[in-house]
Scaffold this motif. Structure first.
Motif: not given
Length: 321
Positions: A8-11, A204-207
Motif C-alpha cells: 500500500x503506497x501513499x503519495x 493512494x495518491x493526493x493532489x
C-alpha cells in the motif's frame, strides 16, 4: 502475475517538509476512520498492524524544501513559474467563484472579485514587469484568497507567500527543461525505489501526488490492482493535463482499476473532468469518478478524503483480494 504480500503506497502532494513516520501514521489513522465509516471495522487492526499489506509513505518533500525541518525555503520565482502560476490561480479562482456565489455570500464574492482584479493586473503587466514584481503581485492574489474562510483554514499555508511557493511546486515538478527536469526525475525515482514489482501494489495518491503517481505508474513494471486519486489536478487543462508525460494522457496499462474522488468544495481539483479528458488504457480501464462531501471548511487534504467510507472500502477490498 504478482504474488505475495500486497503493498500500500501513499503519495503526498504539495506542502512543506514532512516527517515520514508522522504522515504515514496520520494517513493510516484517517484510512482506518474511513474503514470504520464503511462498516468494515473488523479490518482496522489488520490494516494498522500491517497484516493486510506493507504500508509505505513515499516522502519527496525534502527535494522541494531544502531547509527541511528548520523551515520552508521561499525560492525565487523564475520565468517558467509565472505563466504556470497565473494559469493555476485563474483556475482556482474559477472554482472559488462556484463555491462562493454572490447570492450565498456578498463578502466572499467581493474577496474573489478583488483577487481576480489583482490577477488580471498581474497578467496584463507581465510584459513590462520583472519576474520579482509579478511574483509580489501574485503573492497579493494569494494573500487576498486567504481572506476566504475555507482557504484560511489551511494551517500549513500561513501566509500568501508560502501558499504561492507551495503551489509553484506543481509547475516545478512538471518543468521539462534540461536541468530543471532533474527534479521530477528525482521525485519519481524516490517513489519507484519504495516498490517491489513482484508484488501487487495499491496506490493512494493526493493532489500533486496524483501527477507524480500518473508518471510513476507509466514507468512501473509491476501490477496495480487499484489506483486511487484524491483531490487530483490531473484534468486542469493546459495547466497540468497538457504537461503530462506520456501525452496524450491515458490510464497506465498496468492499472486494473482507477478510482478518482473529488470534493465539491475542493478548489484545487478540476471538477469531474478527469474521467472525460484522460483516455482509457488499451485494455479499456479508465478513471471512475465519484464525488464526496467532506465536513469542515478546508477539504483539500488527503486525510479528509481518506475518512470517507467510499474511499476506504475499495482500498481495503483490494488489499484483501
Amino acid at each position: 502475475m504478482a504474488t505475495g504480500k500486497p503493498q500500500l503506497l501513499f503519495v503526498h502532494g504539495i506542502g512543506g517538509f514532512r516527517d515520514t513516520a508522522t504522515d504515514r501514521r496520520r494517513w493510516l489513522e484517517a484510512l482506518a476512520a474511513g474503514t470504520r465509516d464503511a462498516d468494515m471495522a473488523e479490518a482496522i487492526s489488520a490494516l494498522t498492524q500491517g497484516w493486510l499489506g506493507d504500508v509505505t509513505f513515499a516522502n519527496y518533500s525534502d527535494l522541494f524544501n531544502r531547509r527541511g525541518a528548520q523551515g520552508y525555503e521561499a525560492v525565487e520565482l523564475d520565468e517558467y513559474d509565472v505563466p504556470f502560476l497565473t494559469d493555476l490561480l485563474d483556475s482556482m479562482l474559477g472554482e472559488l467563484s462556484e463555491q462562493f456565489p454572490p447570492e450565498a455570500s456578498r463578502r466572499d464574492a467581493r474577496v474573489i472579485r478583488d483577487a481576480r482584479f489583482q490577477l488580471d493586473a498581474a497578467i496584463q503587466g507581465r510584459q513590462v514587469q520583472g519576474v520579482g514584481d509579478i511574483g509580489r503581485r501574485l503573492i497579493g492574489v494569494t494573500t487576498t484568497m486567504l481572506r476566504l474562510p475555507g482557504v484560511r483554514q489551511a494551517a500549513q499555508w500561513m501566509n500568501g507567500s508560502v501558499l504561492l511557493f507551495q503551489l509553484a511546486q506543481v509547475g516545478r515538478y512538471l518543468d521539462r527543461r534540461a536541468k530543471k527536469a532533474e527534479l521530477g526525475a528525482a521525485i519519481r525515482g524516490r517513489v519507484l525505489n519504495c516498490l517491489d514489482p513482484a508484488r501487487p501494489l495499491v496506490v493512494v495518491s493526493h493532489s500533486l501526488g496524483t501527477v507524480v503517481a500518473y508518471e510513476v505508474l507509466h514507468e512501473y513494471e509491476g501490477t496495480v490492482p487499484l489506483w486511487v486519486t484524491l483531490g487530483s489536478p490531473l484534468a486542469l487543462g493546459a495547466v497540468v493535463l497538457d504537461r503530462l508525460v506520456p501525452r496524450p494522457a491515458r490510464c497506465p496499462e498496468n492499472v486494473a482499476s482507477w478510482l478518482n474522488f473529488w470534493d465539491r468544495d475542493d478548489i484545487v481539483v478540476g471538477r469531474p473532468h478527469l474521467a472525460e479528458w484522460i483516455r482509457p488504457s488499451r485494455s479499456g480501464v479508465k478513471a471512475v469518478t465519484e464525488r464526496v462531501d467532506s465536513r469542515g471548511l478546508w477539504t483539500h487534504t488527503a486525510t479528509k478524503y481518506l475518512e470517507h467510507g467510499a474511499v476506504a472500502r475499495p482500498v481495503i477490498e483490494a488489499l484483501q483480494s
